[in-house]
Design a protein around this motif. Structure first.
Motif, PDB file in Angstrom:
ATOM      1  N   TYR A   1     -35.715  23.904 -18.597  1.00 58.52           N
ATOM      2  CA  TYR A   1     -36.474  23.647 -17.373  1.00 58.52           C
ATOM      3  C   TYR A   1     -35.708  24.074 -16.126  1.00 58.52           C
ATOM      4  CZ  TYR A   1     -38.741  20.790 -13.729  1.00 58.52           C
ATOM      5  OH  TYR A   1     -39.360  20.352 -12.589  1.00 58.52           O
ATOM      6  N   GLU A   2     -36.342  24.955 -15.341  1.00 57.54           N
ATOM      7  CA  GLU A   2     -35.841  25.408 -14.047  1.00 57.54           C
ATOM      8  C   GLU A   2     -34.451  26.051 -14.109  1.00 57.54           C
ATOM      9  OE1 GLU A   2     -36.297  22.300 -11.103  1.00 57.54           O
ATOM     10  OE2 GLU A   2     -38.432  22.772 -10.846  1.00 57.54           O
ATOM     11  N   ALA A   3     -34.081  26.576 -15.257  1.00 57.82           N
ATOM     12  CA  ALA A   3     -32.827  27.339 -15.337  1.00 57.82           C
ATOM     13  C   ALA A   3     -32.973  28.630 -14.545  1.00 57.82           C
ATOM     14  CB  ALA A   3     -32.488  27.644 -16.790  1.00 57.82           C
ATOM     15  N   ILE A   4     -31.865  29.152 -14.059  1.00 61.56           N
ATOM     16  CA  ILE A   4     -31.851  30.398 -13.294  1.00 61.56           C
ATOM     17  C   ILE A   4     -30.904  31.380 -13.975  1.00 61.56           C
ATOM     18  CG2 ILE A   4     -31.286  31.481 -11.088  1.00 61.56           C
ATOM     19  CD1 ILE A   4     -31.962  28.844  -9.715  1.00 61.56           C
ATOM     20  N   ILE A   5     -31.420  32.566 -14.268  1.00 66.59           N
ATOM     21  CA  ILE A   5     -30.628  33.619 -14.892  1.00 66.59           C
ATOM     22  C   ILE A   5     -30.420  34.716 -13.841  1.00 66.59           C
ATOM     23  CG2 ILE A   5     -30.376  35.089 -16.913  1.00 66.59           C
ATOM     24  CD1 ILE A   5     -30.990  32.141 -17.576  1.00 66.59           C
ATOM     25  N   LEU A   6     -29.183  35.073 -13.576  1.00 60.84           N
ATOM     26  CA  LEU A   6     -28.882  36.046 -12.538  1.00 60.84           C
ATOM     27  C   LEU A   6     -28.820  37.466 -13.082  1.00 60.84           C
ATOM     28  CD1 LEU A   6     -26.233  34.238 -10.305  1.00 60.84           C
ATOM     29  CD2 LEU A   6     -28.718  34.100 -10.247  1.00 60.84           C
ATOM     30  N   ALA A   7     -28.951  38.422 -12.195  1.00 59.56           N
ATOM     31  CA  ALA A   7     -28.933  39.841 -12.553  1.00 59.56           C
ATOM     32  C   ALA A   7     -27.654  40.197 -13.291  1.00 59.56           C
ATOM     33  CB  ALA A   7     -29.069  40.702 -11.299  1.00 59.56           C
ATOM     34  N   GLY A   8     -27.789  41.100 -14.259  1.00 64.09           N
ATOM     35  CA  GLY A   8     -26.641  41.580 -15.005  1.00 64.09           C
ATOM     36  C   GLY A   8     -26.243  40.737 -16.198  1.00 64.09           C
ATOM     37  N   VAL A   9     -26.936  39.632 -16.410  1.00 63.31           N
ATOM     38  CA  VAL A   9     -26.581  38.706 -17.487  1.00 63.31           C
ATOM     39  C   VAL A   9     -27.267  39.104 -18.792  1.00 63.31           C
ATOM     40  CG1 VAL A   9     -26.928  36.330 -18.321  1.00 63.31           C
ATOM     41  CG2 VAL A   9     -26.032  36.737 -16.028  1.00 63.31           C
ATOM     42  N   THR A  10     -26.514  39.030 -19.884  1.00 60.46           N
ATOM     43  CA  THR A  10     -27.064  39.182 -21.227  1.00 60.46           C
ATOM     44  C   THR A  10     -26.886  37.870 -21.976  1.00 60.46           C
ATOM     45  OG1 THR A  10     -26.635  41.567 -21.366  1.00 60.46           O
ATOM     46  CG2 THR A  10     -26.829  40.386 -23.438  1.00 60.46           C
ATOM     47  N   ILE A  11     -27.969  37.380 -22.558  1.00 62.25           N
ATOM     48  CA  ILE A  11     -27.938  36.138 -23.336  1.00 62.25           C
ATOM     49  C   ILE A  11     -28.173  36.487 -24.799  1.00 62.25           C
ATOM     50  CG2 ILE A  11     -29.042  33.903 -23.717  1.00 62.25           C
ATOM     51  CD1 ILE A  11     -29.703  33.844 -20.744  1.00 62.25           C
ATOM     52  N   GLY A  12     -27.244  36.110 -25.649  1.00 58.49           N
ATOM     53  CA  GLY A  12     -27.302  36.482 -27.054  1.00 58.49           C
ATOM     54  C   GLY A  12     -28.371  35.739 -27.837  1.00 58.49           C
ATOM     55  N   ASP A  13     -28.688  36.264 -29.015  1.00 56.38           N
ATOM     56  CA  ASP A  13     -29.671  35.648 -29.906  1.00 56.38           C
ATOM     57  C   ASP A  13     -29.315  34.184 -30.178  1.00 56.38           C
ATOM     58  OD1 ASP A  13     -31.009  38.127 -30.274  1.00 56.38           O
ATOM     59  OD2 ASP A  13     -29.620  38.688 -31.877  1.00 56.38           O
ATOM     60  N   GLY A  14     -30.345  33.345 -30.220  1.00 54.52           N
ATOM     61  CA  GLY A  14     -30.155  31.966 -30.633  1.00 54.52           C
ATOM     62  C   GLY A  14     -29.486  31.055 -29.628  1.00 54.52           C
ATOM     63  N   ALA A  15     -29.211  31.546 -28.416  1.00 52.77           N
ATOM     64  CA  ALA A  15     -28.539  30.721 -27.415  1.00 52.77           C
ATOM     65  C   ALA A  15     -29.495  29.694 -26.815  1.00 52.77           C
ATOM     66  CB  ALA A  15     -27.952  31.601 -26.309  1.00 52.77           C
ATOM     67  N   ILE A  16     -28.927  28.670 -26.208  1.00 54.06           N
ATOM     68  CA  ILE A  16     -29.699  27.638 -25.516  1.00 54.06           C
ATOM     69  C   ILE A  16     -29.151  27.495 -24.102  1.00 54.06           C
ATOM     70  CG2 ILE A  16     -30.311  25.192 -25.417  1.00 54.06           C
ATOM     71  CD1 ILE A  16     -30.101  25.100 -28.460  1.00 54.06           C
TER      72      ILE A  16
END
Length: 210
Positions: A127-142
């Motif tokens: 809820y309401e998380a913010i992902i900034l430019a340039g970020v990579t989030i791997g498979d299965g992450a929380i």
């Protein structure tokens, strides 16, 4: 079985959608079965309300994998939200090229370009998380609720806070390696349906023997 091309996968629920089927921007790519829930705004307005500062002039992309779960109010903040730090001033003079008689082709000099946002498969964004430019989030992450993600997140890792930091890994290294090798999200729909019980219960032996 609900088909991945439907918008509303749950009967009577207009707050939850399969996100891929409402995207029109060529700079946003979403995998099958990734869902978005919004109880504040119409979830079909995801591009307008949740993908911010993604100006076409910058050609940056939002790439989201399959089977992701995106909670209400999660935001993806792109490069044009930045102000360059390589200048003596953070004021975005290039944006106002007419006022300052600058070359309009240099508008992107107003910000630092950190690249695309890439979200793996089976990622849960709280809820309401913010992902900034340039970020990579791997498979299965929380990603925890209201976290601000400024750096890459490793596969099957839980992060939270401002800025987001690692809380723990979801599984041991061998299980993570097996899951990344297995890539169950790329299986045919019928194969996934036949093995949902094993996926949910964590029966890796059964899954590896398929």
């Amino acid at each position: 079985m609900v088909h991945s091309k439907t918008i509303y996968p749950r009967t009577g629920d207009k707050q939850t959608i399969y996100l891929k089927n409402v995207i029109s921007s060529p700079y946003i790519k979403v995998g099958d079965y990734t869902m978005y829930n919004d109880f504040v705004h119409d979830p079909k307005d995801f591009e307008q309300n949740n993908v911010l500062y993604q100006y076409p002039i910058n050609h940056d992309n939002l790439i989201i994998g399959k089977f992701c779960s995106i909670a209400c109010g999660a935001k993806f903040l792109f490069n044009s939200a930045n102000h360059t730090l390589s200048s003596l001033s953070t004021y975005p003079f290039p944006l106002f090229f007419e006022e300052w008689h600058l070359n309009k082709n240099n508008v992107t000099d107003a910000w630092d370009n950190k690249g695309d946002i890439v979200i793996g498969n089976d990622v849960w964004i709280g809820y309401e998380a913010i992902i900034l430019a340039g970020v990579t989030i791997g498979d299965g992450a929380i990603i925890g609720a209201r976290a601000v993600v400024t750096k890459d997140v490793a596969p099957y890792t839980i992060v939270g806070g401002i800025p987001a930091k690692m809380i723990k890994k979801r599984f041991d290294d061998k299980t993570i390696a097996d899951l990344l090798n297995m890539k169950w999200w790329n299986w045919p729909t019928e194969k996934i349906a036949q093995n949902i019980e094993a996926i949910q219960s964590g029966n890796m032996d059964q899954l590896k023997n398929i």
